[in-house]
Design a protein around this motif. Structure first.
Motif, short mmCIF file in Angstrom:
data_model
loop_
_atom_site.label_atom_id
_atom_site.label_comp_id
_atom_site.label_asym_id
_atom_site.label_seq_id
_atom_site.Cartn_x
_atom_site.Cartn_y
_atom_site.Cartn_z
N PRO A 117 16.35 -32.66 54.83
CA PRO A 117 15.04 -33.24 54.24
C PRO A 117 15.64 -33.35 52.48
O PRO A 117 16.09 -32.41 51.93
CB PRO A 117 14.30 -32.10 54.44
CG PRO A 117 14.89 -31.52 55.80
CD PRO A 117 16.08 -31.79 55.83
N GLY A 118 15.31 -34.46 52.06
CA GLY A 118 15.44 -34.81 50.57
C GLY A 118 16.89 -35.14 50.22
O GLY A 118 17.06 -35.44 49.02
N ARG A 401 14.75 -33.07 43.80
CA ARG A 401 15.08 -31.79 43.12
C ARG A 401 14.87 -30.54 43.99
O ARG A 401 15.78 -29.59 43.77
CB ARG A 401 14.02 -31.61 41.88
CG ARG A 401 14.41 -32.53 40.70
CD ARG A 401 13.64 -32.50 39.66
NE ARG A 401 13.45 -31.16 39.19
CZ ARG A 401 14.35 -30.83 38.23
NH1 ARG A 401 15.47 -31.56 37.93
NH2 ARG A 401 14.55 -29.53 37.67
N GLU A 402 14.26 -30.75 45.14
CA GLU A 402 13.89 -29.78 45.91
C GLU A 402 15.16 -29.41 46.79
O GLU A 402 15.60 -28.38 47.05
CB GLU A 402 12.83 -29.89 46.81
CG GLU A 402 11.44 -29.79 46.04
CD GLU A 402 10.99 -30.84 45.33
OE1 GLU A 402 11.99 -32.11 45.69
OE2 GLU A 402 10.15 -31.08 44.59
N PHE A 430 21.01 -26.17 39.16
CA PHE A 430 19.74 -26.73 40.02
C PHE A 430 18.88 -25.66 40.78
O PHE A 430 17.86 -25.73 41.19
CB PHE A 430 20.10 -27.71 40.96
CG PHE A 430 20.20 -29.26 40.30
CD1 PHE A 430 19.21 -29.90 40.05
CD2 PHE A 430 21.68 -29.79 39.93
CE1 PHE A 430 19.45 -31.21 39.52
CE2 PHE A 430 21.79 -30.75 39.15
CZ PHE A 430 20.80 -31.27 38.96
N SER A 431 19.62 -24.37 40.78
CA SER A 431 18.93 -23.32 41.39
C SER A 431 18.09 -22.69 40.40
O SER A 431 17.14 -21.67 40.69
CB SER A 431 19.92 -22.32 41.89
OG SER A 431 20.94 -21.75 40.95
N LEU A 432 18.21 -23.15 39.01
CA LEU A 432 17.34 -22.16 38.04
C LEU A 432 16.14 -23.13 37.83
O LEU A 432 16.04 -24.57 38.02
CB LEU A 432 18.18 -22.25 36.74
CG LEU A 432 19.44 -21.57 36.71
CD1 LEU A 432 20.14 -21.66 35.55
CD2 LEU A 432 19.31 -20.05 37.08
N GLY A 436 18.51 -28.62 35.21
CA GLY A 436 19.64 -29.52 35.90
C GLY A 436 19.08 -31.04 35.82
O GLY A 436 20.02 -31.72 35.81
N GLY A 437 18.01 -31.41 35.86
CA GLY A 437 17.61 -32.75 35.81
C GLY A 437 16.68 -32.93 34.66
O GLY A 437 16.73 -32.31 33.69
#
Length: 439
Positions: A117-118, A401-402, A430-432, A436-437
């Motif tokens: 998913p995603g 992003r998810e 990206f875990s923060l 990241g984006g």
């Protein structure tokens, strides 16, 4: 022919000495000859260095042709199309239509798949920008080969399709080759032959555009040139002399088997023609029928069969399948009781002909399949020419992003394991929350 034809290998397959079997299967021709390799290397270097001047000089040296221009004027193509025998033109146009139908169906489609998913991964086929099609002009002109290269490229959407073929005494390729180029839809044609044509297409000259892939059959020098430039541009499958493997059971007509062997043998004294048939009696009938069925080019057929031909008996079809896998024939014909049911047993072949109506001649000219095929066992790794040869694939991917947050930890672990800490940091960001984006 009135004289009996001699076939090099006969008798039961199971009794064939290992050295003889190896000679049949390992049938690469003299393209690997040191002299051919050296001469081709010199021609490639000369064309790369001197461009058009080298092409003009080589045409004089090798083709005995004085060229005032390398490119064939467009009006010459149209004149050739209108001048050829109307029956030949009609047949070429029918071949073109069938190639368009079949190869149009072979065009790959865009594929998109969500791996998680995603996470979306896609693959898009993009036509090559330019391709070169080589058309032989030595012992004979082959307009059908022009169509086999040009039409699938056009159907695939290639905008620039360049044909090269040796010049005759008038400075132009043969009329029927020019007509086929016009009928097939080639965009440009050059009066250049041999290894120098392959060099021009691979490197580009003042007149000849550099292409992304080169296809089409040729002599040993052409084949060696394609091998040597394969690191610069793409090529089709390695090609050598024509070949056929006929597998027949007790339903096979011996004259039909013999005709198919003779048809491929007439291409070249180095053509490889093999038949495996059930029973000693049928094998003997095939060998005897060869004397009756040859209607032309008897010297070429005889040379081929006496040096590379084989008519071998087998006890059952099960004996044929391991040999067929090893041989990996350019053309494989199944003259058996249930050819469709037998087809899954064949994995290594350029193209397979099923049943007694499916003569190789039909595939060579008009079914819509392609006759530019791998030879000398290359069918274990290569396929016949198709629209797939005229596209490259662009892969693309999007990650939400998810999904990025869900992947970040595992990707960072793998990157750390490989010692690539900047990769790990890029993923871990990206875990923060909010990192990241784009903001």
């Amino acid at each position: 022919m009135s004289n009996a034809l001699s076939v090099r290998f006969t008798g039961p397959l199971r009794a064939l000495p290992a050295t003889a079997r190896r000679e049949i299967v390992e049938r690469a021709r003299s393209q690997e000859d040191v002299a051919v390799t050296r001469v081709v290397g010199q021609i490639l270097a000369r064309v790369k260095r001197e461009g058009d001047a080298a092409l003009v000089a080589l045409a004089r040296e090798l083709d005995r042709a004085d060229l005032t221009k390398l490119e064939v004027p467009r009006e010459a193509l149209e004149e050739a199309r209108n001048a050829i025998d109307p029956e030949v033109r009609r047949a070429l146009e029918r071949t073109r239509a069938n190639l368009e139908t079949v190869h149009g169906a072979f065009i790959p489609r865009v594929i998109e798949i969500e791996s998680e998913p995603g996470i979306l991964v896609g693959r898009r086929p993009d036509p090559l920008a330019a391709v070169g099609v080589y058309a032989p002009g030595g012992r004979a002109a082959y307009p059908s080969s022009v169509l086999m290269g040009v039409v699938p490229a056009r159907v695939a959407g290639v905008p620039e399709i360049v044909v090269c073929s040796p010049p005759g005494k008038n400075g132009l390729p043969s009329q029927v080759v020019l007509a086929a180029a016009a009928i097939g839809g080639a965009t440009r044609v050059f009066a250049i032959g041999g290894a120098q044509a392959i060099a021009a297409l691979a490197f580009g000259t003042e007149s000849v555009p550099r292409v992304d892939r080169i296809v089409g059959p040729g002599n040993a020098y052409v084949a060696e040139a394609k091998r040597q430039i394969a690191g610069n541009v793409g090529i089709d499958a390695p090609a050598g002399p024509s070949e056929i493997l006929v597998i027949g059971d007790d339903t096979a007509n011996p004259e039909h088997v013999a005709r198919e062997l003779a048809a491929q043998a007439e291409h070249d004294p180095e053509a490889s023609c093999v038949a495996l048939v059930v029973g000693d009696a049928l094998a003997a009938q095939v060998s005897e029928a060869l004397t009756r069925v040859v209607v032309d080019r008897g010297e070429v057929v005889s040379a081929s069969l006496s040096s590379r031909g084989a008519v071998l008996s087998i006890e059952s079809l099960e004996e044929a399948w391991p040999f067929a896998a090893d041989y990996a024939a350019e053309h494989l014909m199944l003259l058996v009781r249930e050819p469709q049911a037998t087809l899954p047993k064949i994995r290594h072949a350029g193209t397979v002909f099923l049943g007694d109506g499916s003569s190789v001649a039909f595939g060579d000219y008009m079914t819509g399949a392609n006759h530019v095929l791998p030879t000398a066992g290359a069918g274990r790794s290569f396929s016949g020419l198709s629209t797939l040869d005229f596209v490259r694939f662009t892969t693309y991917q999007t990650v939400t992003r998810e999904a990025a947050a869900r992947m970040a930890g595992d990707v960072a672990v793998l990157a750390e394991a490989e010692g690539l800490r900047n990769h790990a940091a890029a993923a871990a960001a990206f875990s923060l929350p909010g990192a990241g984006g784009s903001r």
